[in-house]
Design a protein around this motif. Structure first.
Motif, PDB file in Angstrom:
ATOM      1  N   ARG A  47       2.264   2.310   1.722  1.00 14.46           N
ATOM      2  CA  ARG A  47       0.840   1.954   1.655  1.00 14.46           C
ATOM      3  C   ARG A  47       0.595   0.571   2.260  1.00 14.46           C
ATOM      4  N   SER A  48       1.339   0.306   3.313  1.00 12.96           N
ATOM      5  CA  SER A  48       1.243  -0.979   3.997  1.00 12.96           C
ATOM      6  C   SER A  48       1.782  -0.809   5.406  1.00 12.96           C
TER       7      SER A  48
ATOM      8  N   VAL B  40      -6.994   3.170   3.770  1.00  9.12           N
ATOM      9  CA  VAL B  40      -8.219   2.374   3.840  1.00  9.12           C
ATOM     10  C   VAL B  40      -8.044   1.107   3.017  1.00  9.12           C
ATOM     11  N   ARG B  41      -8.690   0.055   3.442  1.00  9.32           N
ATOM     12  CA  ARG B  41      -8.603  -1.232   2.756  1.00  9.32           C
ATOM     13  C   ARG B  41      -9.287  -1.160   1.395  1.00  9.32           C
ATOM     14  N   SER B  42      -8.612  -1.704   0.373  1.00  9.06           N
ATOM     15  CA  SER B  42      -9.175  -1.781  -0.972  1.00  9.06           C
ATOM     16  C   SER B  42      -8.807  -3.135  -1.551  1.00  9.06           C
TER      17      SER B  42
ATOM     18  N   GLN C  91      -7.236  -6.519  -1.583  1.00 12.18           N
ATOM     19  CA  GLN C  91      -6.132  -7.125  -0.847  1.00 12.18           C
ATOM     20  C   GLN C  91      -5.045  -6.118  -0.469  1.00 12.18           C
ATOM     21  N   SER C  92      -5.249  -4.864  -0.816  1.00 10.65           N
ATOM     22  CA  SER C  92      -4.225  -3.847  -0.547  1.00 10.65           C
ATOM     23  C   SER C  92      -4.841  -2.655   0.170  1.00 10.65           C
ATOM     24  N   MET C  93      -4.020  -1.664   0.432  1.00 10.40           N
ATOM     25  CA  MET C  93      -4.466  -0.430   1.071  1.00 10.40           C
ATOM     26  C   MET C  93      -4.306   0.711   0.076  1.00 10.40           C
ATOM     27  N   ARG C  94      -5.208   1.668   0.151  1.00  9.68           N
ATOM     28  CA  ARG C  94      -5.089   2.856  -0.691  1.00  9.68           C
ATOM     29  C   ARG C  94      -5.138   4.101   0.183  1.00  9.68           C
TER      30      ARG C  94
ATOM     31  N   SER D 132       0.888  -0.113  13.668  1.00  8.39           N
ATOM     32  CA  SER D 132      -0.577  -0.020  13.716  1.00  8.39           C
ATOM     33  C   SER D 132      -1.003   1.010  14.752  1.00  8.39           C
TER      34      SER D 132
END
Length: 318
Positions: free
Chosen positions: A31-32, A64-66, A68-71, A48
């Protein structure tokens, strides 16, 4: 939209870079973009770019960005298990070997286990290998046992040996090895603890406990379920160390029965009788499904099973 005929589906698949699916598996797991790139040893910009192509291929954002992290999107979450299973089957098909001769072929296996399992079970396994004079090399990792499942999924280790109730790993294959139970243990000359051991006596005793990562032991979790909250006087990260720490002290600890019996003389141990309902567990070996058709891995698993069958004085199978 009508489903494409099988031949058309295969023609469409021929235009897909299957390396993208490996990248997708890393992205869904980590997830990064950065960590997925590190996992596959490629640059962040390359990862990327792979994510951009995957978004175009699936018509979904996937990550998708959530804050400071991605979900993961709902669609991406639905891909996780089938994608992992498909990649495992593909790897097994491509890299599987139909036969393995351990006396002629070299192979190095990495196993993850607690120090308890290493001493009680894997020492027998290694002795059997030494007697066979194989070309097989084995590395046993007893640190970070709690993190062994992600490492197993990443291909960093070949086999993990953990209790069946340690967690649930639906994407992994497993085999029960043997049953074990915890027993209250003290230094043989400790006269400060009376028998049978009760919760009242335990509350007044000094407890030696363990941490394999952030989680409490199975014994402490059982106590918490019963509403008994104990503060350990000493916390260690190795069960074997605990057996020898007892000497000359009034500590009480809870260790696996086979470990205590094996170290009873060397560490001067005594098992206490008790009415406390202590946990039992099934020691289990776990492996990635991609190894299912690997003859060398199947040979490894069979040797571990034989070592487990030889416990408690039983002769090895086969």
């Amino acid at each position: 939209m009508a489903e494409l005929p099988q031949d058309s589906q295969r023609s469409a698949l021929a235009g897909v870079d299957l390396n993208l699916l490996v990248a997708l598996d890393a992205l869904l797991t980590e997830r990064s973009v950065t960590r997925a790139g590190q996992r596959l040893s490629i640059t962040q910009s390359a990862m990327s770019g792979a994510l951009g192509r995957l978004r175009g291929l699936f018509g979904d954002e996937l990550l998708v960005r959530s804050g400071q992290s991605m979900r993961l999107t709902a669609f991406a979450e639905s891909l996780q298990v089938p994608l992992r299973e498909a990649l495992a089957q593909l790897e097994g098909t491509i890299f599987s070997r139909s036969s393995f001769d351990p006396r002629r072929e070299q192979r190095t296996f990495t196993l993850s286990a607690t120090d308890y399992t290493s001493l009680v079970l894997l020492s027998r396994f290694q002795a059997a290998l030494a007697a066979m004079r194989t070309q097989v090399r084995v590395r046993v990792v007893t640190s970070d046992v709690g993190g062994s499942i992600p490492r197993l999924e990443a291909g960093e280790i070949d086999l993990a040996i953990l209790p069946a109730n340690f967690s649930r790993f639906p994407a992994l294959s497993s085999q029960r090895l043997f049953d074990e139970r915890f027993v209250p243990t003290i230094w043989a000359q400790n006269q400060a603890v009376s028998e049978p051991l009760t919760f009242e006596a335990l509350a007044g005793a000094r407890l030696l406990s363990y941490r394999l990562g952030p989680l409490p032991t199975m014994v402490e979790r059982r106590f918490e379920e019963l509403g008994v909250h104990l503060q350990p006087a000493v916390v260690l990260d190795r069960f074997v160390d605990g057996a020898f720490y007892l000497r000359g002290t009034d500590y009480v600890t809870f260790l696996q029965r086979r470990l205590v019996e094996q170290l009873a003389d060397a560490a001067e141990l005594r098992i206490l009788s008790t009415d406390i309902d202590l946990p039992t567990f099934a020691e289990t070996m776990w492996w990635h499904p991609k190894a299912a058709n690997d003859a060398a891995h199947a040979w490894l698993r069979e040797r571990v099973l034989e070592a487990a069958a030889s416990l408690d004085g039983h002769p090895p199978r086969g």
